[in-house]
Design an enzyme around this catalytic site. Structure first.
Site, PDB file in Angstrom:
ATOM      1  N   ASP A  29     -24.526  11.336  25.911  1.00  0.00           N
ATOM      2  CA  ASP A  29     -24.004  12.289  26.890  1.00  0.00           C
ATOM      3  C   ASP A  29     -25.132  13.185  27.412  1.00  0.00           C
ATOM      4  O   ASP A  29     -25.790  13.877  26.625  1.00  0.00           O
ATOM      5  CB  ASP A  29     -22.919  13.134  26.227  1.00  0.00           C
ATOM      6  CG  ASP A  29     -22.026  13.847  27.217  1.00  0.00           C
ATOM      7  OD1 ASP A  29     -22.282  13.737  28.438  1.00  0.00           O
ATOM      8  OD2 ASP A  29     -21.067  14.511  26.791  1.00  0.00           O
ATOM      9  N   ASP A  30     -25.351  13.150  28.718  1.00  0.00           N
ATOM     10  CA  ASP A  30     -26.391  13.975  29.356  1.00  0.00           C
ATOM     11  C   ASP A  30     -27.777  13.682  28.785  1.00  0.00           C
ATOM     12  O   ASP A  30     -28.622  14.580  28.688  1.00  0.00           O
ATOM     13  CB  ASP A  30     -26.083  15.472  29.194  1.00  0.00           C
ATOM     14  CG  ASP A  30     -24.942  15.933  30.091  1.00  0.00           C
ATOM     15  OD1 ASP A  30     -24.275  15.075  30.705  1.00  0.00           O
ATOM     16  OD2 ASP A  30     -24.700  17.154  30.151  1.00  0.00           O
ATOM     17  N   CYS A  69     -19.895  13.197  34.290  1.00  0.00           N
ATOM     18  CA  CYS A  69     -19.296  12.467  33.169  1.00  0.00           C
ATOM     19  C   CYS A  69     -18.108  11.562  33.486  1.00  0.00           C
ATOM     20  O   CYS A  69     -18.157  10.354  33.240  1.00  0.00           O
ATOM     21  CB  CYS A  69     -18.868  13.455  32.089  1.00  0.00           C
ATOM     22  SG  CYS A  69     -20.204  14.497  31.467  1.00  0.00           S
ATOM     23  N   ARG A  73     -17.888   7.321  33.232  1.00  0.00           N
ATOM     24  CA  ARG A  73     -17.147   6.661  32.158  1.00  0.00           C
ATOM     25  C   ARG A  73     -16.092   5.709  32.711  1.00  0.00           C
ATOM     26  O   ARG A  73     -15.840   4.634  32.143  1.00  0.00           O
ATOM     27  CB  ARG A  73     -16.516   7.719  31.250  1.00  0.00           C
ATOM     28  CG  ARG A  73     -17.543   8.454  30.440  1.00  0.00           C
ATOM     29  CD  ARG A  73     -17.106   9.849  29.996  1.00  0.00           C
ATOM     30  NE  ARG A  73     -18.307  10.584  29.633  1.00  0.00           N
ATOM     31  CZ  ARG A  73     -18.843  10.580  28.417  1.00  0.00           C
ATOM     32  NH1 ARG A  73     -18.261   9.904  27.439  1.00  0.00           N
ATOM     33  NH2 ARG A  73     -19.951  11.226  28.168  1.00  0.00           N
ATOM     34  N   LYS A 123     -16.135  11.236  22.721  1.00  0.00           N
ATOM     35  CA  LYS A 123     -15.728  11.906  23.959  1.00  0.00           C
ATOM     36  C   LYS A 123     -15.073  10.918  24.915  1.00  0.00           C
ATOM     37  O   LYS A 123     -15.719  10.011  25.420  1.00  0.00           O
ATOM     38  CB  LYS A 123     -16.968  12.541  24.610  1.00  0.00           C
ATOM     39  CG  LYS A 123     -16.711  13.149  25.979  1.00  0.00           C
ATOM     40  CD  LYS A 123     -17.983  13.738  26.546  1.00  0.00           C
ATOM     41  CE  LYS A 123     -17.806  14.177  27.996  1.00  0.00           C
ATOM     42  NZ  LYS A 123     -19.005  14.798  28.549  1.00  0.00           N
ATOM     43  N   HIS A 125     -12.828  11.815  27.955  1.00  0.00           N
ATOM     44  CA  HIS A 125     -13.057  12.436  29.265  1.00  0.00           C
ATOM     45  C   HIS A 125     -12.526  11.614  30.441  1.00  0.00           C
ATOM     46  O   HIS A 125     -13.081  11.629  31.539  1.00  0.00           O
ATOM     47  CB  HIS A 125     -14.535  12.767  29.482  1.00  0.00           C
ATOM     48  CG  HIS A 125     -14.709  14.007  30.308  1.00  0.00           C
ATOM     49  ND1 HIS A 125     -15.920  14.574  30.594  1.00  0.00           N
ATOM     50  CD2 HIS A 125     -13.791  14.801  30.929  1.00  0.00           C
ATOM     51  CE1 HIS A 125     -15.766  15.649  31.336  1.00  0.00           C
ATOM     52  NE2 HIS A 125     -14.470  15.801  31.561  1.00  0.00           N
ATOM     53  N   SER A 150     -15.092  16.998  27.381  1.00  0.00           N
ATOM     54  CA  SER A 150     -16.360  17.581  26.948  1.00  0.00           C
ATOM     55  C   SER A 150     -16.130  18.696  25.928  1.00  0.00           C
ATOM     56  O   SER A 150     -15.186  19.484  26.058  1.00  0.00           O
ATOM     57  CB  SER A 150     -17.131  18.147  28.146  1.00  0.00           C
ATOM     58  OG  SER A 150     -17.726  17.120  28.890  1.00  0.00           O
ATOM     59  N   HIS A 229     -24.977  16.670  24.941  1.00  0.00           N
ATOM     60  CA  HIS A 229     -24.396  17.613  25.897  1.00  0.00           C
ATOM     61  C   HIS A 229     -24.453  19.038  25.341  1.00  0.00           C
ATOM     62  O   HIS A 229     -24.377  19.251  24.144  1.00  0.00           O
ATOM     63  CB  HIS A 229     -22.946  17.190  26.164  1.00  0.00           C
ATOM     64  CG  HIS A 229     -22.311  17.817  27.363  1.00  0.00           C
ATOM     65  ND1 HIS A 229     -21.981  19.141  27.433  1.00  0.00           N
ATOM     66  CD2 HIS A 229     -21.917  17.265  28.541  1.00  0.00           C
ATOM     67  CE1 HIS A 229     -21.408  19.392  28.602  1.00  0.00           C
ATOM     68  NE2 HIS A 229     -21.361  18.266  29.297  1.00  0.00           N
ATOM     69  N   ASP A 281     -24.477   8.429  30.012  1.00  0.00           N
ATOM     70  CA  ASP A 281     -23.523   8.564  31.113  1.00  0.00           C
ATOM     71  C   ASP A 281     -24.136   9.106  32.391  1.00  0.00           C
ATOM     72  O   ASP A 281     -23.687   8.793  33.487  1.00  0.00           O
ATOM     73  CB  ASP A 281     -22.331   9.436  30.698  1.00  0.00           C
ATOM     74  CG  ASP A 281     -22.702  10.882  30.412  1.00  0.00           C
ATOM     75  OD1 ASP A 281     -23.896  11.167  30.152  1.00  0.00           O
ATOM     76  OD2 ASP A 281     -21.791  11.739  30.419  1.00  0.00           O
ATOM     77  N   ASN A 282     -25.155   9.953  32.275  1.00  0.00           N
ATOM     78  CA  ASN A 282     -25.839  10.498  33.460  1.00  0.00           C
ATOM     79  C   ASN A 282     -27.096  11.200  32.996  1.00  0.00           C
ATOM     80  O   ASN A 282     -27.379  11.268  31.793  1.00  0.00           O
ATOM     81  CB  ASN A 282     -24.942  11.460  34.252  1.00  0.00           C
ATOM     82  CG  ASN A 282     -24.267  12.524  33.412  1.00  0.00           C
ATOM     83  OD1 ASN A 282     -23.056  12.496  33.213  1.00  0.00           O
ATOM     84  ND2 ASN A 282     -25.038  13.464  32.889  1.00  0.00           N
ATOM     85  N   LYS A 302     -29.065  15.673  36.310  1.00  0.00           N
ATOM     86  CA  LYS A 302     -27.608  15.622  36.422  1.00  0.00           C
ATOM     87  C   LYS A 302     -27.129  16.267  37.718  1.00  0.00           C
ATOM     88  O   LYS A 302     -27.649  17.277  38.167  1.00  0.00           O
ATOM     89  CB  LYS A 302     -26.985  16.342  35.218  1.00  0.00           C
ATOM     90  CG  LYS A 302     -25.472  16.305  35.162  1.00  0.00           C
ATOM     91  CD  LYS A 302     -24.944  16.913  33.867  1.00  0.00           C
ATOM     92  CE  LYS A 302     -23.422  16.857  33.829  1.00  0.00           C
ATOM     93  NZ  LYS A 302     -22.888  17.378  32.530  1.00  0.00           N
TER      94      LYS A 302
END
Length: 499
Positions: A29-30, A69, A73, A123, A125, A150, A229, A281-282, A302
């Site tokens: 994540d991130d 996010c 996903r 997660k 989301h 999140s 994240h 994810d990003n 991001k």
């Protein structure tokens, strides 16, 4: 005959293995392009991810589909751009009315008819919705343990993120319920205990693998981690272990779980029949500075459609089947569903997919079937269409814009103050020579680039003609009554939601 050759014969002749392969999909994540040790970060402590990279196939040109996010996903699990499923603009919230539509087909739903056990941990989301209608157990997963959005989407001011009692950095979202830990559709803990969370995820995942192997059942484990994240957290086994501070400790804790999964695969004897795929994810949330990740040599992060927002680290690991190495072929999260389906001998959904099968690339080091990558902003619309398009090694920007998530960097193109700007003709970059997107190519006096631009515009027109925007799930709004609460009849909310 050598086992690897046999595996290739099975794949390309019958389309499946004599024993169906297992799949583990790891989704950070991130996490930025420059955050892992195997991608060049000097102080990240990631021995297990490094092991995957050294023993597997490491991608240099792998993309998510959105710089935030929820839409990213949705595309990962469906093999379709988020605009088709309606997961736009932005992300889903605890009280969101909408979610990933139930008529969308996830990877889990593709694999279940083939006899796979399926589990999600971490997660989600992609929505909770009325009576938990959008949770993983209604989207093809037999089991779920995790936070359904999140972990900053709830007040964290007084929560502990690092031992012995170091409070979480920042405030997170206020005015909503504290973050819950859910098992299937039941809240186990609210607020979640961050110090124990990763251990719970690791135990759940390893138990799922062990149980599936005992039942002689192929399995699909989807692990979208909360790490790294904001706000970062880590338990006693990881806190203070890295040289990189809170972000590094959080990353190391995730890496430790990866190590536990590898150990379990080895102990159960299925590591050579399991494909592990890792990506993010990003891009990194640069506004958090040293707590927000690093995009390496890529531009911005991001929230933006620059490379730093959507180009991700990615590794495919499968001992004896995938040869170790590095690939510069173009690939995307969109391609995971059709690839897993091919390897499992499963039937693809009867919808328009945007992903391609990567089997030939993974097991035979062939060419990728992907020739282009589409870049949508966080708020895609039919009026603006694509913000950017990559064709081969070239990327064209039709619009550029900064983002709040990418603030604090010296690059003036990254923060939210870099307002929307149209480019006609588009800015064109050679990403092999200039991955940082610093030097747009001059079109004047370059007939070869004019021909390239003609091709790019043709691909853009064809893609946009094929795109049917689904109803926006985020625009359905939110309702406080839908926020997960372990005491649904308590008062006053949200402060009474505690168990």
């Amino acid at each position: 005959m050598h086992r690897t050759v046999l595996a290739l014969v099975n794949i390309f002749i019958c389309g499946c293995f004599a024993s169906p392969p297992n799949f583990i999909l790891l989704f950070a994540d991130d996490l930025g392009f420059g955050d892992l040790g195997c991608y060049g970060h000097p102080t990240s402590l990631t021995p297990n991810l490094n092991r995957l990279a050294s023993g597997g196939l490491r991608f240099t040109d792998f993309y998510c589909t959105s710089p935030v996010c929820s839409p990213s996903r949705a595309s990962l699990l469906t093999g379709r751009y988020q605009t088709r499923s309606g997961i736009y603009p932005g992300v889903l919230y605890p009280g969101s009315i909408g979610g990933l539509p139930l008529n969308e087909t996830t990877i889990a739903e593709v694999l279940k008819p083939m006899g796979y056990a399926t589990a999600a941990v971490g997660k989600w989301h992609l929505g909770v919705g009325p009576k938990g209608m959008y949770l993983p157990t209604n989207q093809g997963f037999d089991q779920y343990l995790g936070i359904p959005y999140s972990h900053d989407m709830g007040p964290c001011r007084n929560l502990t993120c690092f031992p012995p009692d170091i409070k979480c950095f920042g405030l997170c979202d206020v005015g909503v319920v504290t973050v819950p830990l859910m098992h299937n559709d039941v809240i186990k803990q609210q607020p979640v205990n961050f110090l124990d969370l990763e251990r719970a995820y690791s135990d759940f995942s390893t138990n799922f693998i062990t149980t599936s192997v005992k039942k002689k059942q192929p399995f699909f484990l989807y692990y979208p981690s909360h790490h790294t994240h904001y706000p970062q957290y880590a338990g006693p086994g990881a806190a203070g272990r890295s040289l990189r501070g809170p972000f590094g400790d959080s990353l190391f804790e995730f890496d430790t779980t990866v190590g536990n999964l590898l150990a379990t695969l080895e102990q159960t004897g299925v590591i050579n029949n399991t494909l592990i795929f890792f990506t993010s994810d990003n891009g990194p949330e640069l506004m958090r500075m040293s707590r927000g990740g690093n995009s390496g040599l890529l531009k911005c992060g991001k929230g933006t459609t620059y490379e730093g927002g959507m180009r991700e680290p990615a590794i495919a690991f499968w001992p004896g089947t995938i040869k170790p190495g590095v690939t510069h072929e173009l690939a995307s999260t969109l391609d995971i569903l059709p690839t897993f389906a091919k390897l499992a001998g499963a039937t693809l959904p009867r919808v328009q997919l945007d992903g391609v099968d990567l089997t030939g690339l993974l097991v035979n080091r062939g060419k990728s079937q992907r020739e282009e990558m589409i870049f949508y902003p966080t708020d895609p619309s039919e009026m603006y269409g694509l913000f950017a398009l990559r064709l081969g090694k070239y990327k064209a920007h039709f619009y550029t814009r900064g983002a709040t998530h990418s603030g604090t960097t010296p690059d003036k193109d990254c923060p939210v103050f870099a307002v929307l700007k149209a480019h006609d003709p588009p800015l064109i970059f050679d990403l092999e020579a200039d991955p940082s997107e610093n030097y747009p190519l001059p079109l004047v006096g370059r007939p070869d680039l004019q021909k390239l631009l003609d091709r790019i515009m043709k691909v853009k027109a064809q893609f946009e003609a094929s795109m049917v925007f689904g109803e926006s799930q985020i625009n359905k709004g939110t309702s406080p009554e839908l926020e997960p609460c372990c005491n649904p009849s308590c008062s006053p909310k949200p402060s009474c939601c505690h168990c």
